[in-house]
Motif scaffolding. Structure first.
Motif, PDB file in Angstrom:
ATOM      1  N   PRO A  19       4.981  16.436-108.120  1.00 11.15           N
ATOM      2  CA  PRO A  19       4.430  15.804-107.244  1.00 11.15           C
ATOM      3  C   PRO A  19       3.694  15.849-105.884  1.00 11.15           C
ATOM      4  O   PRO A  19       5.173  16.805-106.137  1.00 11.15           O
ATOM      5  N   THR A  20       3.656  15.841-104.921  1.00 14.19           N
ATOM      6  CA  THR A  20       3.257  15.956-104.079  1.00 14.19           C
ATOM      7  C   THR A  20       2.908  17.748-103.444  1.00 14.19           C
ATOM      8  O   THR A  20       2.532  18.222-102.688  1.00 14.19           O
ATOM      9  N   THR A  21       2.517  18.698-104.364  1.00 22.91           N
ATOM     10  CA  THR A  21       2.218  19.530-104.395  1.00 22.91           C
ATOM     11  C   THR A  21       0.732  19.984-105.089  1.00 22.91           C
ATOM     12  O   THR A  21       0.309  19.016-106.160  1.00 22.91           O
ATOM     13  N   GLY A  46       3.231  19.319 -98.736  1.00 21.30           N
ATOM     14  CA  GLY A  46       3.130  18.741 -97.935  1.00 21.30           C
ATOM     15  C   GLY A  46       1.533  17.668 -97.856  1.00 21.30           C
ATOM     16  O   GLY A  46       1.030  18.037 -98.430  1.00 21.30           O
ATOM     17  N   ASP A  47       0.774  17.844 -96.825  1.00 27.70           N
ATOM     18  CA  ASP A  47       0.477  17.086 -96.394  1.00 27.70           C
ATOM     19  C   ASP A  47      -0.703  17.958 -95.182  1.00 27.70           C
ATOM     20  O   ASP A  47      -1.367  18.150 -93.852  1.00 27.70           O
ATOM     21  N   PRO A  48      -1.107  19.002 -96.098  1.00 30.23           N
ATOM     22  CA  PRO A  48      -2.386  20.014 -94.379  1.00 30.23           C
ATOM     23  C   PRO A  48      -3.290  19.097 -94.033  1.00 30.23           C
ATOM     24  O   PRO A  48      -3.570  19.740 -92.578  1.00 30.23           O
ATOM     25  N   ALA A  49      -4.083  17.985 -94.065  1.00 27.28           N
ATOM     26  CA  ALA A  49      -4.876  17.035 -93.921  1.00 27.28           C
ATOM     27  C   ALA A  49      -4.522  16.298 -92.190  1.00 27.28           C
ATOM     28  O   ALA A  49      -4.625  16.827 -91.136  1.00 27.28           O
ATOM     29  N   SER A  50      -2.848  16.529 -92.622  1.00 26.69           N
ATOM     30  CA  SER A  50      -1.987  16.147 -91.178  1.00 26.69           C
ATOM     31  C   SER A  50      -1.533  17.315 -90.317  1.00 26.69           C
ATOM     32  O   SER A  50      -0.916  17.094 -89.443  1.00 26.69           O
ATOM     33  N   GLY A  51      -1.396  18.204 -90.825  1.00 21.94           N
ATOM     34  CA  GLY A  51      -1.256  20.012 -90.507  1.00 21.94           C
ATOM     35  C   GLY A  51       0.937  20.061 -90.245  1.00 21.94           C
ATOM     36  O   GLY A  51       1.104  21.218 -89.606  1.00 21.94           O
TER      37      GLY A  51
END
Length: 124
Positions: A19-21, A46-51
């Protein structure tokens, strides 16, 4: 000794490992002081869209590097936080074959405004 090259990359998403990968297979065509092809695997979280994210990647290059023919592996470790990026990109010790058997060094990556990936190899 510093030598320069560029590459074009094709990325193929693969189902996430956990999950989340995310997982990606990729293939590159190299030009310049590195002539050849490479294939690899990248895993990110992680969340690349949020940096805020990180990734690790392993790839195997086959061709010529600074006029020497053979294969060699590269490893990458990257992270994003607070709008900044940190990347460690290097030749895997002991991974070379043929004329690249003893090659060592680091790679520095810059992506220009047109999306071209520029690499400077600092060879040991």
């Amino acid at each position: 000794m510093a030598v320069e090259a560029t590459f074009e990359i094709e990325i193929t998403p693969v189902d996430g490992v956990l999950p989340t990968t995310s997982r990606f297979d990729f293939a590159k065509v190299w030009q310049g002081a590195a002539q050849g092809v490479s294939k690899g695997v990248m895993v990110s979280a992680g969340d690349p869209a949020s940096g805020t994210a990180g990734y690790v990647a392993m790839e195997v290059f086959e061709g010529t590097l600074d006029g020497r023919r053979g294969t060699v592996a590269f490893q990458q470790f990257g992270s994003m936080r607070g709008g900044g990026q940190d990347l460690r990109y290097e030749i895997v010790p002991g991974s070379g074959s043929d004329q690249l058997e003893d090659v060592t060094g680091t790679l520095h990556l810059e992506i220009d405004g047109e999306g071209v990936h520029h690499i400077t190899f600092e060879l040991g």
